[in-house]
Scaffold this motif. Structure first.
Motif, PDB file in Angstrom:
ATOM      1  N   ALA A  26       0.824  -1.213   0.000  1.00 16.01           N
ATOM      2  CA  ALA A  26       0.000   0.000   0.000  1.00 16.01           C
ATOM      3  C   ALA A  26       0.852   1.254   0.000  1.00 16.01           C
ATOM      4  O   ALA A  26       2.038   1.236   0.339  1.00 16.01           O
ATOM      5  CB  ALA A  26      -0.900   0.004   1.230  1.00 16.01           C
ATOM      6  N   VAL A  69      -3.329  -4.687  -1.083  1.00 16.93           N
ATOM      7  CA  VAL A  69      -4.032  -3.462  -1.477  1.00 16.93           C
ATOM      8  C   VAL A  69      -3.133  -2.616  -2.384  1.00 16.93           C
ATOM      9  O   VAL A  69      -3.061  -1.398  -2.257  1.00 16.93           O
ATOM     10  CB  VAL A  69      -4.509  -2.662  -0.243  1.00 16.93           C
ATOM     11  CG1 VAL A  69      -5.662  -3.377   0.425  1.00 16.93           C
ATOM     12  CG2 VAL A  69      -3.376  -2.438   0.751  1.00 16.93           C
ATOM     13  N   LYS A  72      -3.710   1.127  -3.665  1.00 21.31           N
ATOM     14  CA  LYS A  72      -4.603   1.841  -2.758  1.00 21.31           C
ATOM     15  C   LYS A  72      -3.787   2.631  -1.724  1.00 21.31           C
ATOM     16  O   LYS A  72      -2.583   2.443  -1.594  1.00 21.31           O
ATOM     17  CB  LYS A  72      -5.564   0.872  -2.065  1.00 21.31           C
ATOM     18  CG  LYS A  72      -6.417   0.078  -3.048  1.00 21.31           C
ATOM     19  CD  LYS A  72      -7.467  -0.752  -2.362  1.00 21.31           C
ATOM     20  CE  LYS A  72      -8.165  -1.691  -3.339  1.00 21.31           C
ATOM     21  NZ  LYS A  72      -8.792  -0.988  -4.464  1.00 21.31           N
ATOM     22  N   THR A  73      -4.470   3.516  -1.025  1.00 16.82           N
ATOM     23  CA  THR A  73      -3.831   4.385  -0.046  1.00 16.82           C
ATOM     24  C   THR A  73      -4.447   4.141   1.324  1.00 16.82           C
ATOM     25  O   THR A  73      -5.676   4.087   1.462  1.00 16.82           O
ATOM     26  CB  THR A  73      -4.014   5.866  -0.423  1.00 16.82           C
ATOM     27  OG1 THR A  73      -3.402   6.109  -1.698  1.00 16.82           O
ATOM     28  CG2 THR A  73      -3.390   6.774   0.619  1.00 16.82           C
ATOM     29  N   ASP A 385      -9.471   3.761  -2.315  1.00 14.77           N
ATOM     30  CA  ASP A 385      -9.176   3.294  -3.669  1.00 14.77           C
ATOM     31  C   ASP A 385      -8.279   4.274  -4.410  1.00 14.77           C
ATOM     32  O   ASP A 385      -7.514   3.878  -5.295  1.00 14.77           O
ATOM     33  CB  ASP A 385     -10.469   3.099  -4.457  1.00 14.77           C
ATOM     34  CG  ASP A 385     -11.208   1.835  -4.055  1.00 14.77           C
ATOM     35  OD1 ASP A 385     -10.559   0.876  -3.605  1.00 14.77           O
ATOM     36  OD2 ASP A 385     -12.448   1.805  -4.190  1.00 14.77           O
ATOM     37  N   GLU A 386      -8.375   5.570  -4.071  1.00 11.09           N
ATOM     38  CA  GLU A 386      -7.628   6.600  -4.785  1.00 11.09           C
ATOM     39  C   GLU A 386      -6.746   7.378  -3.805  1.00 11.09           C
ATOM     40  O   GLU A 386      -6.938   7.333  -2.594  1.00 11.09           O
ATOM     41  CB  GLU A 386      -8.592   7.559  -5.497  1.00 11.09           C
ATOM     42  CG  GLU A 386      -9.609   6.889  -6.402  1.00 11.09           C
ATOM     43  CD  GLU A 386      -8.990   6.222  -7.615  1.00 11.09           C
ATOM     44  OE1 GLU A 386      -7.863   6.605  -7.987  1.00 11.09           O
ATOM     45  OE2 GLU A 386      -9.630   5.318  -8.183  1.00 11.09           O
ATOM     46  N   SER A 397     -13.309   7.775  -1.292  1.00 11.11           N
ATOM     47  CA  SER A 397     -13.186   6.489  -1.995  1.00 11.11           C
ATOM     48  C   SER A 397     -12.843   5.404  -0.981  1.00 11.11           C
ATOM     49  O   SER A 397     -12.048   4.525  -1.232  1.00 11.11           O
ATOM     50  CB  SER A 397     -12.108   6.563  -3.089  1.00 11.11           C
ATOM     51  OG  SER A 397     -10.811   6.792  -2.539  1.00 11.11           O
ATOM     52  N   ARG A 399     -12.744   2.228   0.836  1.00  8.52           N
ATOM     53  CA  ARG A 399     -13.102   0.831   0.570  1.00  8.52           C
ATOM     54  C   ARG A 399     -13.273   0.048   1.869  1.00  8.52           C
ATOM     55  O   ARG A 399     -14.238  -0.701   2.037  1.00  8.52           O
ATOM     56  CB  ARG A 399     -12.016   0.180  -0.296  1.00  8.52           C
ATOM     57  CG  ARG A 399     -12.192  -1.330  -0.502  1.00  8.52           C
ATOM     58  CD  ARG A 399     -13.460  -1.684  -1.246  1.00  8.52           C
ATOM     59  NE  ARG A 399     -13.499  -1.105  -2.566  1.00  8.52           N
ATOM     60  CZ  ARG A 399     -13.019  -1.705  -3.657  1.00  8.52           C
ATOM     61  NH1 ARG A 399     -12.440  -2.896  -3.563  1.00  8.52           N
ATOM     62  NH2 ARG A 399     -13.110  -1.119  -4.828  1.00  8.52           N
TER      63      ARG A 399
END
Length: 458
Positions: A26, A69, A72-73, A385-386, A397, A399
């Motif tokens: 990540a 992930v 992803k962040t 996600d972003e 975003s 998740r």
């Protein structure tokens, strides 16, 4: 004036999940200064962060639940320092308190409610702590120390009055009190002295009165709630505030002195069509606030919440710690709007994210436990996600939300970690109350001269 209460003697275990969860590959925004880790891994054991660092350097336990992930962040959960979470009710609460689910679904893992029914809000807090309810961490002032006449006026005419009021609030479980509309400065100073003696923060509201706000800063309050009603500000105010330790929670979403910031997003976006929001919020609340939109010239927003936000940025750049406060206007999503409005005034994306996490955690006195991602801290974090460092609106975003080590899929709010548990239905899902009104299926037209009319089908 009672100095001692009665010990109820009720003891309950604090909820803590078991097992390990690892997120690998990540991007991690730790909120430890400006640290951003690329291709990193974070390991959660039970309800705390056990390890964090480059994936090449972290050994993942063999028994861990592993989620790759990549792309992803991960960042700390949002800390809403001025969050009204629906705790002004008497009697029983629903076990699935939708306000709490909505906040978690949008990544708000801590809520500080600066005005609530003491019995209700601290009851909710304890039920969440024990695992009987699902929700963010809840802190509150309980009933405010209100100076104006009314049902819950706090009469403070001397230091002992202030001590008595704060002892009672602290006994409920408060770590802060809200001083509001105590008309004389000496009364507000008495609250401050009593709070310092009892180790409690004071988060006041000036009632949109500029000079009251300024004396609150001079008298050493923990911070100022709601924006000051003057913008822009100049060297005198910047110098005064930056040389104090008082924070600032501007709540631009309910902006004083101009258009409320929330109207910008109701006008810009079709909020009533937001499927995720409608999963966790009764439709009548969304419809009543968003379907009939107010059209406002853009310059009024520029001279409203954006101008105030520019002042917030000016103060922040001078060292005033700014916090995110979404005021409960729209549970969950409203916190993102507030975050984006902080950015609109000129903050960098990183500074806005700090206002939403570590700043708020420190403001409410919990910075040693939450607000950043660090070994030993409680596992409150979100997976996006972003990347919000590229575009601040990417905060919306979310998740996965991890609260106290428990992992939730925000699309369903089912717990999907080591102790998987499906979310039950909200009341409107049981009776289909939250369904959109299908005009094309439920109505039929009929003709009256001079009128186009519709009636419900039977």
């Amino acid at each position: 004036m009672t100095e001692k209460g009665i010990d109820v003697g009720l003891i309950a275990k604090t909820d803590r999940p078991k097992g390990s969860i690892a997120f690998t590959n990540a991007r991690i925004i730790t909120m430890e200064n400006d640290e951003v880790l690329e291709n990193a891994t974070i390991i959660i054991k039970n309800n705390k962060i056990e390890a964090i660092g480059a994936s090449s350097e972290i050994s993942v336990p063999a028994n861990a639940t592993v989620l790759d992930v990549n792309g992803k962040t991960i960042m700390p959960g949002i800390v809403d320092a001025h969050a009204h979470i629906g705790a002004f009710r008497a009697g029983l609460n629903t076990k699935k308190h939708w306000q709490l689910y909505a906040n978690l679904a949008y990544g708000v893992t801590t809520a500080h409610d600066p005005s609530a029914n003491s019995e209700t809000v601290f009851g909710l807090s304890e039920l969440v702590k024990s695992g009987e309810m699902v929700g963010p961490r809840i802190y509150s002032t309980g009933f405010i120390l209100y100076g104006a006449d009314g049902d819950f006026k706090a009469v403070i005419n001397n230091l002992e009055d202030a001590r008595s009021a704060i002892r009672r609030t602290k006994a409920f479980g408060a770590t802060s009190v809200k001083s509001y509309n105590q008309p004389r400065r000496e009364q507000r100073q008495q609250v401050m002295q009593a709070a310092k003696e009892l180790g409690v923060n004071v988060v006041p509201e000036g009632g949109s009165t500029f000079f009251t706000n300024m004396t609150m800063i001079m008298d050493g309050h923990t911070g100022v709630e709601h924006n000051i009603p003057v913008a822009p500000v100049y060297k005198d105010i910047v110098t005064l505030w930056s040389n104090s330790n008082s924070g600032y929670t501007p709540t631009l979403i309910v902006n004083y002195g101009g258009m409320n910031g929330e109207y910008f997003y109701y006008e810009r976006d079709n909020v009533w069509e937001n499927e995720k929001l409608l999963k966790y919020t009764p439709r009548h609340i969304i419809d009543s606030r968003s379907r009939h939109r107010t059209k406002v010239p853009q310059e009024e927003y520029k001279n409203g919440h954006i101008l105030v936000s520019e002042t917030v940025t000016k103060l922040s750049n001078a060292g005033v710690k700014t916090n995110l406060g979404a005021h409960g206007q729209l549970q969950g999503l409203g916190a993102h709007w507030e975050l984006w409005m902080l950015k609109a005034g000129g903050m960098s994306n990183m500074e806005a994210l700090k206002a939403a996490t570590i700043n708020g955690a420190e403001y409410i006195g919990m910075g040693d436990e939450i607000g950043s991602l660090k070994v030993g801290k409680l596992a409150d974090l979100i997976v996006l996600d972003e990347n919000p460092l590229e575009n601040i609106e990417n905060t919306n975003s979310v998740r996965y939300t991890i609260i106290n080590g428990r992992l939730y899929d925000t699309d369903t709010m089912n717990e999907i970690g080591n102790e998987a548990k499906e979310r039950g239905k909200f009341y409107w899902e049981n009776n289909k109350y939250n369904q959109a009104f299908p005009w094309h299926e439920q109505t039929q037209s009929f003709s009256i001269p001079g009128c186009s009319c519709y009636a419900l089908k039977h």
